[in-house]
Design a protein around this motif. Sequence first.
Motif, PDB file in Angstrom:
ATOM      1  N   CYS A 361       0.832  -1.207   0.000  1.00 17.95           N
ATOM      2  CA  CYS A 361       0.000   0.000   0.000  1.00 17.95           C
ATOM      3  C   CYS A 361       0.867   1.258   0.000  1.00 17.95           C
ATOM      4  CB  CYS A 361      -0.906  -0.027   1.230  1.00 17.95           C
ATOM      5  SG  CYS A 361      -2.039   1.354   1.354  1.00 17.95           S
ATOM      6  N   ALA A 362       1.932   1.232   0.821  1.00 15.22           N
ATOM      7  CA  ALA A 362       2.846   2.381   0.883  1.00 15.22           C
ATOM      8  C   ALA A 362       3.581   2.560  -0.444  1.00 15.22           C
ATOM      9  CB  ALA A 362       3.842   2.187   2.022  1.00 15.22           C
ATOM     10  N   LEU A 363       3.996   1.464  -1.067  1.00 22.15           N
ATOM     11  CA  LEU A 363       4.719   1.547  -2.347  1.00 22.15           C
ATOM     12  C   LEU A 363       3.820   2.069  -3.462  1.00 22.15           C
ATOM     13  CD1 LEU A 363       6.716  -1.826  -2.264  1.00 22.15           C
ATOM     14  CD2 LEU A 363       7.611   0.470  -1.851  1.00 22.15           C
ATOM     15  N   ALA A 364       2.523   1.783  -3.357  1.00 22.33           N
ATOM     16  CA  ALA A 364       1.586   2.179  -4.421  1.00 22.33           C
ATOM     17  C   ALA A 364       1.108   3.620  -4.287  1.00 22.33           C
ATOM     18  CB  ALA A 364       0.373   1.242  -4.406  1.00 22.33           C
ATOM     19  N   LEU A 365       1.171   4.176  -3.088  1.00 22.46           N
ATOM     20  CA  LEU A 365       0.600   5.497  -2.844  1.00 22.46           C
ATOM     21  C   LEU A 365       1.257   6.573  -3.713  1.00 22.46           C
ATOM     22  CD1 LEU A 365      -1.343   7.196  -1.101  1.00 22.46           C
ATOM     23  CD2 LEU A 365       0.539   7.478   0.538  1.00 22.46           C
ATOM     24  N   ARG A 366       0.445   7.257  -4.513  1.00 16.28           N
ATOM     25  CA  ARG A 366       0.893   8.345  -5.399  1.00 16.28           C
ATOM     26  C   ARG A 366       1.919   7.894  -6.445  1.00 16.28           C
ATOM     27  NH1 ARG A 366       1.260  10.665  -0.284  1.00 16.28           N
ATOM     28  NH2 ARG A 366       3.525  10.441  -0.335  1.00 16.28           N
ATOM     29  N   LYS A 367       1.979   6.593  -6.744  1.00 21.73           N
ATOM     30  CA  LYS A 367       2.982   6.074  -7.671  1.00 21.73           C
ATOM     31  C   LYS A 367       2.339   5.118  -8.689  1.00 21.73           C
ATOM     32  CE  LYS A 367       6.877   7.888  -6.149  1.00 21.73           C
ATOM     33  NZ  LYS A 367       7.834   8.581  -7.025  1.00 21.73           N
ATOM     34  N   PRO A 368       1.746   5.653  -9.773  1.00 23.47           N
ATOM     35  CA  PRO A 368       1.106   4.787 -10.771  1.00 23.47           C
ATOM     36  C   PRO A 368       2.061   3.761 -11.379  1.00 23.47           C
ATOM     37  CG  PRO A 368       0.487   7.091 -11.110  1.00 23.47           C
ATOM     38  CD  PRO A 368       1.570   7.083 -10.079  1.00 23.47           C
ATOM     39  N   GLU A 369       3.322   4.153 -11.581  1.00 21.42           N
ATOM     40  CA  GLU A 369       4.287   3.205 -12.149  1.00 21.42           C
ATOM     41  C   GLU A 369       4.490   2.012 -11.223  1.00 21.42           C
ATOM     42  OE1 GLU A 369       4.921   6.336 -11.391  1.00 21.42           O
ATOM     43  OE2 GLU A 369       5.129   7.432 -13.297  1.00 21.42           O
ATOM     44  N   ASN A 370       4.577   2.292  -9.927  1.00 22.40           N
ATOM     45  CA  ASN A 370       4.733   1.207  -8.964  1.00 22.40           C
ATOM     46  C   ASN A 370       3.494   0.320  -8.919  1.00 22.40           C
ATOM     47  OD1 ASN A 370       7.162   2.391  -8.395  1.00 22.40           O
ATOM     48  ND2 ASN A 370       6.583   3.141  -6.363  1.00 22.40           N
ATOM     49  N   CYS A 371       2.337   0.927  -9.125  1.00 24.19           N
ATOM     50  CA  CYS A 371       1.097   0.143  -9.135  1.00 24.19           C
ATOM     51  C   CYS A 371       1.137  -0.904 -10.244  1.00 24.19           C
ATOM     52  CB  CYS A 371      -0.107   1.064  -9.329  1.00 24.19           C
ATOM     53  SG  CYS A 371      -0.425   2.151  -7.930  1.00 24.19           S
ATOM     54  N   GLY A 372       1.701  -0.513 -11.396  1.00 26.04           N
ATOM     55  CA  GLY A 372       1.817  -1.465 -12.498  1.00 26.04           C
ATOM     56  C   GLY A 372       2.698  -2.641 -12.123  1.00 26.04           C
ATOM     57  N   VAL A 373       3.796  -2.368 -11.449  1.00 23.33           N
ATOM     58  CA  VAL A 373       4.705  -3.443 -11.023  1.00 23.33           C
ATOM     59  C   VAL A 373       4.014  -4.355 -10.013  1.00 23.33           C
ATOM     60  CG1 VAL A 373       6.906  -3.953  -9.897  1.00 23.33           C
ATOM     61  CG2 VAL A 373       6.726  -1.994 -11.452  1.00 23.33           C
ATOM     62  N   ILE A 374       3.270  -3.748  -9.093  1.00 23.70           N
ATOM     63  CA  ILE A 374       2.567  -4.534  -8.076  1.00 23.70           C
ATOM     64  C   ILE A 374       1.514  -5.424  -8.727  1.00 23.70           C
ATOM     65  CG2 ILE A 374       0.995  -4.376  -6.102  1.00 23.70           C
ATOM     66  CD1 ILE A 374       2.511  -1.784  -5.319  1.00 23.70           C
ATOM     67  N   MET A 375       0.772  -4.897  -9.678  1.00 24.81           N
ATOM     68  CA  MET A 375      -0.243  -5.694 -10.381  1.00 24.81           C
ATOM     69  C   MET A 375       0.406  -6.842 -11.137  1.00 24.81           C
ATOM     70  SD  MET A 375      -3.380  -4.791  -9.832  1.00 24.81           S
ATOM     71  CE  MET A 375      -4.193  -5.560 -11.245  1.00 24.81           C
ATOM     72  N   GLU A 376       1.469  -6.556 -11.867  1.00 22.05           N
ATOM     73  CA  GLU A 376       2.153  -7.592 -12.641  1.00 22.05           C
ATOM     74  C   GLU A 376       2.735  -8.673 -11.728  1.00 22.05           C
ATOM     75  OE1 GLU A 376       5.081  -5.760 -15.093  1.00 22.05           O
ATOM     76  OE2 GLU A 376       3.622  -4.488 -16.146  1.00 22.05           O
ATOM     77  N   GLY A 377       3.130  -8.267 -10.519  1.00 23.97           N
ATOM     78  CA  GLY A 377       3.721  -9.225  -9.580  1.00 23.97           C
ATOM     79  C   GLY A 377       2.712  -9.999  -8.768  1.00 23.97           C
ATOM     80  N   GLY A 378       1.420  -9.746  -8.986  1.00 22.52           N
ATOM     81  CA  GLY A 378       0.390 -10.492  -8.260  1.00 22.52           C
ATOM     82  C   GLY A 378       0.020  -9.896  -6.920  1.00 22.52           C
ATOM     83  N   GLY A 379       0.330  -8.626  -6.710  1.00 22.56           N
ATOM     84  CA  GLY A 379       0.064  -8.003  -5.424  1.00 22.56           C
ATOM     85  C   GLY A 379      -1.413  -7.902  -5.082  1.00 22.56           C
ATOM     86  N   ALA A 380      -2.241  -7.543  -6.059  1.00 20.44           N
ATOM     87  CA  ALA A 380      -3.677  -7.424  -5.802  1.00 20.44           C
ATOM     88  C   ALA A 380      -4.277  -8.778  -5.438  1.00 20.44           C
ATOM     89  CB  ALA A 380      -4.385  -6.834  -7.020  1.00 20.44           C
ATOM     90  N   LEU A 381      -3.894  -9.803  -6.177  1.00 17.37           N
ATOM     91  CA  LEU A 381      -4.412 -11.146  -5.908  1.00 17.37           C
ATOM     92  C   LEU A 381      -3.978 -11.629  -4.524  1.00 17.37           C
ATOM     93  CD1 LEU A 381      -5.936 -13.637  -6.838  1.00 17.37           C
ATOM     94  CD2 LEU A 381      -3.823 -14.455  -7.943  1.00 17.37           C
ATOM     95  N   ALA A 382      -2.731 -11.359  -4.162  1.00 15.59           N
ATOM     96  CA  ALA A 382      -2.232 -11.765  -2.842  1.00 15.59           C
ATOM     97  C   ALA A 382      -3.034 -11.080  -1.733  1.00 15.59           C
ATOM     98  CB  ALA A 382      -0.754 -11.425  -2.713  1.00 15.59           C
ATOM     99  N   ALA A 383      -3.336  -9.800  -1.926  1.00 13.86           N
ATOM    100  CA  ALA A 383      -4.109  -9.061  -0.922  1.00 13.86           C
ATOM    101  C   ALA A 383      -5.508  -9.639  -0.775  1.00 13.86           C
ATOM    102  CB  ALA A 383      -4.177  -7.589  -1.301  1.00 13.86           C
ATOM    103  N   LEU A 384      -6.144  -9.979  -1.895  1.00 12.14           N
ATOM    104  CA  LEU A 384      -7.493 -10.546  -1.845  1.00 12.14           C
ATOM    105  C   LEU A 384      -7.475 -11.943  -1.221  1.00 12.14           C
ATOM    106  CD1 LEU A 384      -8.806  -9.359  -5.323  1.00 12.14           C
ATOM    107  CD2 LEU A 384      -9.350  -8.396  -3.077  1.00 12.14           C
TER     108      LEU A 384
END
Length: 467
Positions: A361-384
């Motif tokens: 969450c901290a890495l994604a805040l105000r950082k769209p580029e980081n959000c892309g990396v998190i999505m590609e790495g499975g971060g959203a799925l891991a959170a769910l």
Amino acid sequence: MGSKQIAQETFDDAVQENITEFEMDPEEAVREAVQQFESQGVDLSNIVKAVRPPASENGQRQKHQILLTLDSLSRAVAEADMAQLPQHLSAFSAQCKEQLAFRHLAGQNGAYAVVLSACRLAAGHRDLLLQALSTLSALLDGQPDLLDGAGRELVLRGLRERRGDAEVALAAVRCVRHACLKHERNRQDFAAAGVLPLLTGAIVQHGGSAEVVRAAASALRVMTFDDDIRVPFGHAHDHAKMIVLENDGLRVLIEAAKAFRANSGVLSELCATLSRLSVRNEFCQEIVDLGGLEFMVTLLADCMEHPDVVRQVLGAIRAVAGNDDVKDALVDAGATELIVLAISQHLGNPQICEQGCAALCALALRKPENCGVIMEGGGALAALQAMKAHPREVAVQKQACMLIRNLVSRSRDFSRPILEMGAENLITEARAAHRDCDDVARAALRDLGCKVELRELWTGQKGGLAQ
């Protein structure tokens, strides 16, 4: 746990009544007394749950064993019996370490003054001083109110005058930690008296001693706590700044960590303390400049099988990611993939799931580029998956909702894939189950493009409902 308190004598009388009036055996009498008081909401954590020896022939009431041991120690101190003092200190210390109830009863019966006098008697005898300080530490554990100015000065003198002695330093540092935990006045008094450079100095001087490094790092962290409910505002932030700015604390801790790469216990303690010191943007950047970021990422990769280390490293990453530049450095160093791996590998551990989601969450805040990396790495799925694994853990639910919101708030293209993972149902369930999740869950659903119904709250006023 109950909020009511009783005296030890009240409990002892109830046990004795069970024995004499109801003919119970001693063990049954104690169990019955415990059940009786706990059913009335009484907190028995400070009560010795044992049968007190019966009264003597002259009717004099006998004492619990811890008080008999204290009496022997008191006599040895009063007579300055240096030959008997070691064995009495050892016996009393061992009983204090058994449980809080023993040391509480001793503390209520003058143990602190006796142990302090023993420390003074032992001042010129290294081995005896070590034993006396260790006994003081055991007595103070959970009882910081016992410490007074004389005791504080004695502990500080031990740290100053015997700073080259690792064992004495360890005993004194433990005294500091126990005296400062949940006690803001002691923290402020110790800080004003110069304990912070003594603690960082102990880590530097005894960098080869895992026990000293671990204890001193823990004591430094306690100095940054705000855990004394009797004080509305503490000096936690000021103490953190003093550790960093005046005592080079970040460098001291990171250098110590590099020396204990194979010791998960020490590394866990050091990471926990680093996270407490990451209170300003420049401190977060300094951790990176000192090599702390690389160390954390490597540590997370190497210690993935150690849950305590993983949890503390994730907490440290979460803390330093408060700096926007550090966010990018962490992502570039591969932290995202390791955080997702940590959540997935320790999915049954709610603390790791919470800290992992919070770090992402901290890495994604105000950082769209980081959000892309998190999505590609499975971060959203891991959170769910974490939400699904821990439906009753409000901290997990809240951090996961905040992560989902951060991922889509500036990158709406991620909404559809996240919804296809089943996010809407999980977030809606979290909102329904946990009032503390209402705001963040509603925000996440709104940013995902879902229809959000405002929760109705009864106000108790005319008109009835509020939204």
